[in-house]
Design an enzyme around this catalytic site. Structure first.
Site, PDB file in Angstrom:
ATOM      1  N   ASN A   1     -14.030   7.468  -3.363  1.00  0.00           N
ATOM      2  CA  ASN A   1     -12.795   7.633  -2.583  1.00  0.00           C
ATOM      3  C   ASN A   1     -12.940   8.803  -1.617  1.00  0.00           C
ATOM      4  OD1 ASN A   1     -10.028   8.028  -1.834  1.00  0.00           O
ATOM      5  ND2 ASN A   1      -9.456   6.966  -3.715  1.00  0.00           N
TER       6      ASN A   1
ATOM      7  N   GLN B   1      -1.509  -0.841  -5.969  1.00  0.00           N
ATOM      8  CA  GLN B   1      -0.314  -0.855  -5.129  1.00  0.00           C
ATOM      9  C   GLN B   1      -0.406  -2.151  -4.328  1.00  0.00           C
ATOM     10  OE1 GLN B   1      -1.197   3.141  -3.673  1.00  0.00           O
ATOM     11  NE2 GLN B   1       0.744   3.800  -4.528  1.00  0.00           N
TER      12      GLN B   1
ATOM     13  N   HIS C   1      -6.001  -4.356   1.662  1.00  0.00           N
ATOM     14  CA  HIS C   1      -7.140  -5.040   1.060  1.00  0.00           C
ATOM     15  C   HIS C   1      -7.036  -4.699  -0.420  1.00  0.00           C
ATOM     16  CE1 HIS C   1     -11.808  -5.817   1.321  1.00  0.00           C
ATOM     17  NE2 HIS C   1     -11.334  -6.125   0.118  1.00  0.00           N
TER      18      HIS C   1
ATOM     19  N   HIS D   1      -7.186  -3.451  -3.991  1.00  0.00           N
ATOM     20  CA  HIS D   1      -8.100  -2.482  -4.619  1.00  0.00           C
ATOM     21  C   HIS D   1      -7.450  -1.936  -5.887  1.00  0.00           C
ATOM     22  CE1 HIS D   1      -5.690  -0.422  -1.553  1.00  0.00           C
ATOM     23  NE2 HIS D   1      -5.672   0.628  -2.360  1.00  0.00           N
TER      24      HIS D   1
ATOM     25  N   HIS E   1      -7.324   1.239  -8.229  1.00  0.00           N
ATOM     26  CA  HIS E   1      -7.674   2.658  -8.378  1.00  0.00           C
ATOM     27  C   HIS E   1      -8.087   2.869  -9.833  1.00  0.00           C
ATOM     28  CE1 HIS E   1      -5.502   4.308  -4.725  1.00  0.00           C
ATOM     29  NE2 HIS E   1      -4.951   3.115  -4.812  1.00  0.00           N
TER      30      HIS E   1
HETATM   31  W1  AMW Z   1      -3.537   2.516  -1.453  1.00  0.00           W
HETATM   32  O1  AMW Z   1      -2.392   3.679  -0.947  1.00  0.00           O
HETATM   33  O2  AMW Z   1      -3.715   1.403  -0.271  1.00  0.00           O
HETATM   34  O3  AMW Z   1      -3.277   1.938  -2.992  1.00  0.00           O
HETATM   35  O4  AMW Z   1      -4.963   3.431  -1.594  1.00  0.00           O
HETATM   36  C1  AMW Z   1      -5.906   3.554  -0.561  1.00  0.00           C
HETATM   37  C2  AMW Z   1      -7.008   4.430  -1.074  1.00  0.00           C
HETATM   38  O5  AMW Z   1      -8.116   4.260  -0.243  1.00  0.00           O
HETATM   39  C3  AMW Z   1      -6.664   5.903  -1.087  1.00  0.00           C
HETATM   40  O6  AMW Z   1      -7.025   6.436  -2.353  1.00  0.00           O
HETATM   41  C4  AMW Z   1      -7.535   6.466   0.034  1.00  0.00           C
HETATM   42  O7  AMW Z   1      -7.933   7.771  -0.254  1.00  0.00           O
HETATM   43  C5  AMW Z   1      -8.703   5.504   0.008  1.00  0.00           C
HETATM   44  N1  AMW Z   1      -9.427   5.340   1.285  1.00  0.00           N
HETATM   45  C6  AMW Z   1      -8.898   5.046   2.481  1.00  0.00           C
HETATM   46  N2  AMW Z   1      -9.873   4.916   3.404  1.00  0.00           N
HETATM   47  C7  AMW Z   1     -11.051   5.109   2.761  1.00  0.00           C
HETATM   48  C8  AMW Z   1     -12.411   5.129   3.164  1.00  0.00           C
HETATM   49  N3  AMW Z   1     -12.774   4.894   4.437  1.00  0.00           N
HETATM   50  N4  AMW Z   1     -13.353   5.397   2.247  1.00  0.00           N
HETATM   51  C9  AMW Z   1     -12.990   5.649   0.961  1.00  0.00           C
HETATM   52  N5  AMW Z   1     -11.721   5.635   0.507  1.00  0.00           N
HETATM   53  C10 AMW Z   1     -10.756   5.384   1.401  1.00  0.00           C
END
Ligand code: AMW
Length: 157
Positions: free
Chosen positions: A30, A86, A97, A99, A101
């Site tokens: 992340n 989420q 997309h 994912h 966590h």
């Molecule tokens: W989400 O709020 O859509 O459930 O979470 C998005 C997650 O993706 C966050 O934890 C954010 O830090 C992570 N994130 C966003 N862009 C990138 C990236 N380019 N590389 C790695 N993690 C990313």
């Protein structure tokens, strides 16, 4: 040879940030981890919502998350895991997309570790604002992320 990228919403994720893949899923470090070991598991196919996943993708995603959670909990000397999705913008999804966590958890890591499922899933908006200052969560360098992915890759060899 041309660099290979994985797609995470509009983001192009370099192979160096990806530490585990299956036929249908990939796992990346992340860029703003809320705790050490906070990683993401995604389907390779870019779909926005959990309901858009096929049964095979759903199984693969969760089996992958289970495997990664087990290894990272141990690697980070943690004693629990938060798995969170989420699913859609109103649920706090910022990258459209799917994912999962995965966050290794330790005793006392967050001030208010209540059992409210919404708090668990909506970590950034609720728990984390209480404990972590946004400035502490700067986007990390690619080198730092690649080094972390290198460490995690070894856990799955
Ligand atoms: W989400 O709020 O859509 O459930 O979470 C998005 C997650 O993706 C966050 O934890 C954010 O830090 C992570 N994130 C966003 N862009 C990138 C990236 N380019 N590389 C790695 N993690 C990313």
């Amino acid at each position: 040879m041309a660099a290979q990228y994985y797609h995470f919403g509009r983001h192009q994720i370099s192979e160096s940030e990806v530490f585990y893949t299956t036929q249908l899923s990939f796992a990346l470090v992340n860029n703003r981890p809320v705790r050490p070991g906070h990683v993401l598991v995604c389907p390779k196919r870019e779909v926005k919502r959990v309901a858009d996943l096929t049964a095979d993708e759903t199984c693969d995603l969760w089996i992958t998350a289970q495997k990664i959670g087990r290894q990272l909990e141990s690697y980070h000397n943690a004693s629990s895991l938060t798995f969170g999705i989420q699913d859609g913008p109103e649920a706090g999804q910022t990258v459209p997309h799917v994912h999962i966590h995965i966050i290794p958890r330790t005793a006392g890591d967050f001030e208010n570790n209540d059992d409210d499922i919404n708090d668990e899933i909506d970590l950034k908006e609720k728990q984390l604002k209480r404990r972590l200052d946004e400035e502490e969560r700067q986007i990390r360098s690619l080198g730092e992320m690649a080094a972390e992915a290198d460490e995690y890759r070894k856990l799955f060899q």
